[in-house]
Design a protein around this motif. Structure first.
Motif, PDB file in Angstrom:
ATOM      1  N   SER A   1      37.373  52.529  38.663  1.00  0.00           N
ATOM      2  CA  SER A   1      38.483  53.226  38.026  1.00  0.00           C
ATOM      3  C   SER A   1      39.057  52.365  36.906  1.00  0.00           C
ATOM      4  O   SER A   1      38.685  51.188  36.751  1.00  0.00           O
ATOM      5  CB  SER A   1      39.590  53.512  39.046  1.00  0.00           C
ATOM      6  N   ARG A   2      39.977  52.936  36.160  1.00  0.00           N
ATOM      7  CA  ARG A   2      40.710  52.194  35.127  1.00  0.00           C
ATOM      8  C   ARG A   2      41.432  51.009  35.747  1.00  0.00           C
ATOM      9  O   ARG A   2      41.430  49.904  35.189  1.00  0.00           O
ATOM     10  CB  ARG A   2      41.696  53.146  34.453  1.00  0.00           C
ATOM     11  N   ASN A   3      42.063  51.229  36.892  1.00  0.00           N
ATOM     12  CA  ASN A   3      42.781  50.144  37.549  1.00  0.00           C
ATOM     13  C   ASN A   3      41.844  49.009  37.952  1.00  0.00           C
ATOM     14  O   ASN A   3      42.221  47.827  37.884  1.00  0.00           O
ATOM     15  CB  ASN A   3      43.534  50.668  38.771  1.00  0.00           C
ATOM     16  N   ALA A   4      40.643  49.348  38.380  1.00  0.00           N
ATOM     17  CA  ALA A   4      39.679  48.313  38.755  1.00  0.00           C
ATOM     18  C   ALA A   4      39.296  47.467  37.552  1.00  0.00           C
ATOM     19  O   ALA A   4      39.125  46.242  37.663  1.00  0.00           O
ATOM     20  CB  ALA A   4      38.442  48.951  39.378  1.00  0.00           C
ATOM     21  N   LEU A   5      39.172  48.108  36.406  1.00  0.00           N
ATOM     22  CA  LEU A   5      38.870  47.389  35.171  1.00  0.00           C
ATOM     23  C   LEU A   5      40.017  46.444  34.810  1.00  0.00           C
ATOM     24  O   LEU A   5      39.803  45.263  34.515  1.00  0.00           O
ATOM     25  CB  LEU A   5      38.628  48.394  34.043  1.00  0.00           C
ATOM     26  N   LEU A   6      41.240  46.942  34.853  1.00  0.00           N
ATOM     27  CA  LEU A   6      42.400  46.112  34.544  1.00  0.00           C
ATOM     28  C   LEU A   6      42.555  44.983  35.557  1.00  0.00           C
ATOM     29  O   LEU A   6      42.925  43.856  35.205  1.00  0.00           O
ATOM     30  CB  LEU A   6      43.665  46.967  34.505  1.00  0.00           C
ATOM     31  N   LEU A   7      42.255  45.281  36.808  1.00  0.00           N
ATOM     32  CA  LEU A   7      42.380  44.258  37.849  1.00  0.00           C
ATOM     33  C   LEU A   7      41.380  43.126  37.618  1.00  0.00           C
ATOM     34  O   LEU A   7      41.699  41.949  37.846  1.00  0.00           O
ATOM     35  CB  LEU A   7      42.165  44.894  39.222  1.00  0.00           C
ATOM     36  N   ALA A   8      40.185  43.464  37.159  1.00  0.00           N
ATOM     37  CA  ALA A   8      39.187  42.436  36.867  1.00  0.00           C
ATOM     38  C   ALA A   8      39.674  41.514  35.753  1.00  0.00           C
ATOM     39  O   ALA A   8      39.473  40.295  35.797  1.00  0.00           O
ATOM     40  CB  ALA A   8      37.865  43.087  36.472  1.00  0.00           C
ATOM     41  N   ILE A   9      40.330  42.087  34.748  1.00  0.00           N
ATOM     42  CA  ILE A   9      40.875  41.275  33.657  1.00  0.00           C
ATOM     43  C   ILE A   9      42.019  40.409  34.176  1.00  0.00           C
ATOM     44  O   ILE A   9      42.146  39.232  33.804  1.00  0.00           O
ATOM     45  CB  ILE A   9      41.335  42.174  32.499  1.00  0.00           C
ATOM     46  N   ALA A  10      42.860  40.978  35.037  1.00  0.00           N
ATOM     47  CA  ALA A  10      43.960  40.211  35.623  1.00  0.00           C
ATOM     48  C   ALA A  10      43.421  39.037  36.443  1.00  0.00           C
ATOM     49  O   ALA A  10      43.969  37.926  36.392  1.00  0.00           O
ATOM     50  CB  ALA A  10      44.824  41.117  36.492  1.00  0.00           C
ATOM     51  N   GLU A  11      42.349  39.262  37.189  1.00  0.00           N
ATOM     52  CA  GLU A  11      41.738  38.180  37.974  1.00  0.00           C
ATOM     53  C   GLU A  11      41.190  37.096  37.057  1.00  0.00           C
ATOM     54  O   GLU A  11      41.327  35.895  37.342  1.00  0.00           O
ATOM     55  CB  GLU A  11      40.634  38.742  38.865  1.00  0.00           C
ATOM     56  N   GLU A  12      40.591  37.502  35.959  1.00  0.00           N
ATOM     57  CA  GLU A  12      40.092  36.536  34.987  1.00  0.00           C
ATOM     58  C   GLU A  12      41.258  35.717  34.426  1.00  0.00           C
ATOM     59  O   GLU A  12      41.150  34.491  34.250  1.00  0.00           O
ATOM     60  CB  GLU A  12      39.377  37.265  33.852  1.00  0.00           C
ATOM     61  N   GLY A  13      42.389  36.388  34.175  1.00  0.00           N
ATOM     62  CA  GLY A  13      43.551  35.705  33.630  1.00  0.00           C
ATOM     63  C   GLY A  13      44.115  34.658  34.560  1.00  0.00           C
ATOM     64  O   GLY A  13      44.394  33.521  34.144  1.00  0.00           O
ATOM     65  N   ILE A  14      44.280  34.992  35.832  1.00  0.00           N
ATOM     66  CA  ILE A  14      44.877  34.020  36.749  1.00  0.00           C
ATOM     67  C   ILE A  14      43.878  32.907  37.087  1.00  0.00           C
ATOM     68  O   ILE A  14      44.284  31.766  37.349  1.00  0.00           O
ATOM     69  CB  ILE A  14      45.413  34.703  38.026  1.00  0.00           C
ATOM     70  N   ALA A  15      42.591  33.203  37.025  1.00  0.00           N
ATOM     71  CA  ALA A  15      41.587  32.142  37.201  1.00  0.00           C
ATOM     72  C   ALA A  15      41.690  31.137  36.059  1.00  0.00           C
ATOM     73  O   ALA A  15      41.591  29.919  36.271  1.00  0.00           O
ATOM     74  CB  ALA A  15      40.189  32.741  37.254  1.00  0.00           C
ATOM     75  N   ARG A  16      41.911  31.634  34.867  1.00  0.00           N
ATOM     76  CA  ARG A  16      42.084  30.737  33.711  1.00  0.00           C
ATOM     77  C   ARG A  16      43.365  29.922  33.846  1.00  0.00           C
ATOM     78  O   ARG A  16      43.415  28.756  33.421  1.00  0.00           O
ATOM     79  CB  ARG A  16      42.106  31.547  32.414  1.00  0.00           C
ATOM     80  N   LEU A  17      44.406  30.517  34.420  1.00  0.00           N
ATOM     81  CA  LEU A  17      45.647  29.773  34.631  1.00  0.00           C
ATOM     82  C   LEU A  17      45.406  28.623  35.608  1.00  0.00           C
ATOM     83  O   LEU A  17      45.853  27.491  35.375  1.00  0.00           O
ATOM     84  CB  LEU A  17      46.738  30.704  35.160  1.00  0.00           C
ATOM     85  N   ALA A  18      44.715  28.898  36.694  1.00  0.00           N
ATOM     86  CA  ALA A  18      44.406  27.849  37.663  1.00  0.00           C
ATOM     87  C   ALA A  18      43.591  26.733  37.004  1.00  0.00           C
ATOM     88  O   ALA A  18      43.804  25.545  37.277  1.00  0.00           O
ATOM     89  CB  ALA A  18      43.652  28.438  38.852  1.00  0.00           C
ATOM     90  N   GLN A  19      42.675  27.111  36.122  1.00  0.00           N
ATOM     91  CA  GLN A  19      41.870  26.117  35.404  1.00  0.00           C
ATOM     92  C   GLN A  19      42.740  25.292  34.461  1.00  0.00           C
ATOM     93  O   GLN A  19      42.510  24.085  34.289  1.00  0.00           O
ATOM     94  CB  GLN A  19      40.752  26.805  34.625  1.00  0.00           C
TER      95      GLN A  19
END
Length: 228
Positions: free
Chosen positions: A79-97
């Motif tokens: 879904s659209r939400n799944a797509l946005l959630l994947a981007i959000a996960e990428e974002g917080i992974a970058r924050l942890a890095q």
């Protein structure tokens, strides 16, 4: 100040420049080479966010932008939400890095200096990932709690902040509650980052170097906590 002048001072101009660089990877006909459709869909979604806002994201438009059939995204995102959630996960992974090098130096500098470095890392991440930030913490358009990864990472980073402030308690002026100080620091970082992403850095000097501006403001806050 008119709307167009305000927008020019936000992150959109910089993000569009980055998007133009990304567009160089397209073929002469304007179509991507489909080495990784999932990542290309995520990149196209960030383009949509930069140009129109999170509320205008759709799987159909993302598919159109990378030159695949409207049904193709559903092989990667339910879904659209799944797509946005994947981007959000990428974002917080970058924050942890972004935090990782600073966390590795814990104990090598005075505790408040360590906290200041953590804050500077966050603000650098916010500048480099302004669109991810808009998606990650925009509950009106996305429920990030649907991702176990985001929830667990958020809890870990919250614990990191509170632990850092507790370790710095002896260096703070009398009467400061370390937990409340940690909360205040987080709200200031987030507020500075959203001011940038929302395009509300109006002062010319601030816009010239937004990362330095945000870091200076955060350092001013930390300095106010120091024992004199």
């Amino acid at each position: 100040m008119g709307k167009s002048a305000m927008e020019a001072k936000g992150p959109k101009k910089a993000e569009r420049a980055r998007i133009r660089v990304a567009d160089a990877s397209r073929s002469p006909k304007g179509r991507y080479h489909h080495g990784n459709v999932r990542q290309e869909l995520m990149a196209a979604t960030l383009q949509i966010v930069a140009e129109k806002g999170v509320e205008k994201v759709s799987l159909r438009e993302a598919a159109h932008r990378i030159g695949v059939a409207p049904s193709a995204p559903f092989r990667h995102f339910a879904s659209r939400n799944a797509l946005l959630l994947a981007i959000a996960e990428e974002g917080i992974a970058r924050l942890a890095q972004a935090y990782a090098p600073v966390r590795a130096t814990a104990g090598q500098a005075p505790p408040l200096d360590h906290i200041q470095a953590l804050g500077h890392a966050y603000l650098g991440w916010a500048y480099d990932n302004a669109l991810h930030l808009q998606i990650l913490w925009t509950p009106l358009f996305l429920d990030s709690s649907a991702s176990t990864f985001i929830v667990e990472t958020s809890v870990e980073l919250l614990d990191m902040w509170e632990s850092a402030f507790r370790a710095a308690a002896c260096d703070m002026r009398p009467g400061v509650d370390p937990v409340m100080a940690a909360f205040a620091a987080r709200t200031q970082m987030y507020g500075l980052a959203r001011m940038w992403t929302d395009g509300t850095f109006y002062e010319e000097g601030y816009v010239a170097d937004p990362v330095a501006t945000m870091r200076a403001a955060f350092s001013h806050h930390i300095d106010g906590l120091r024992r004199r």
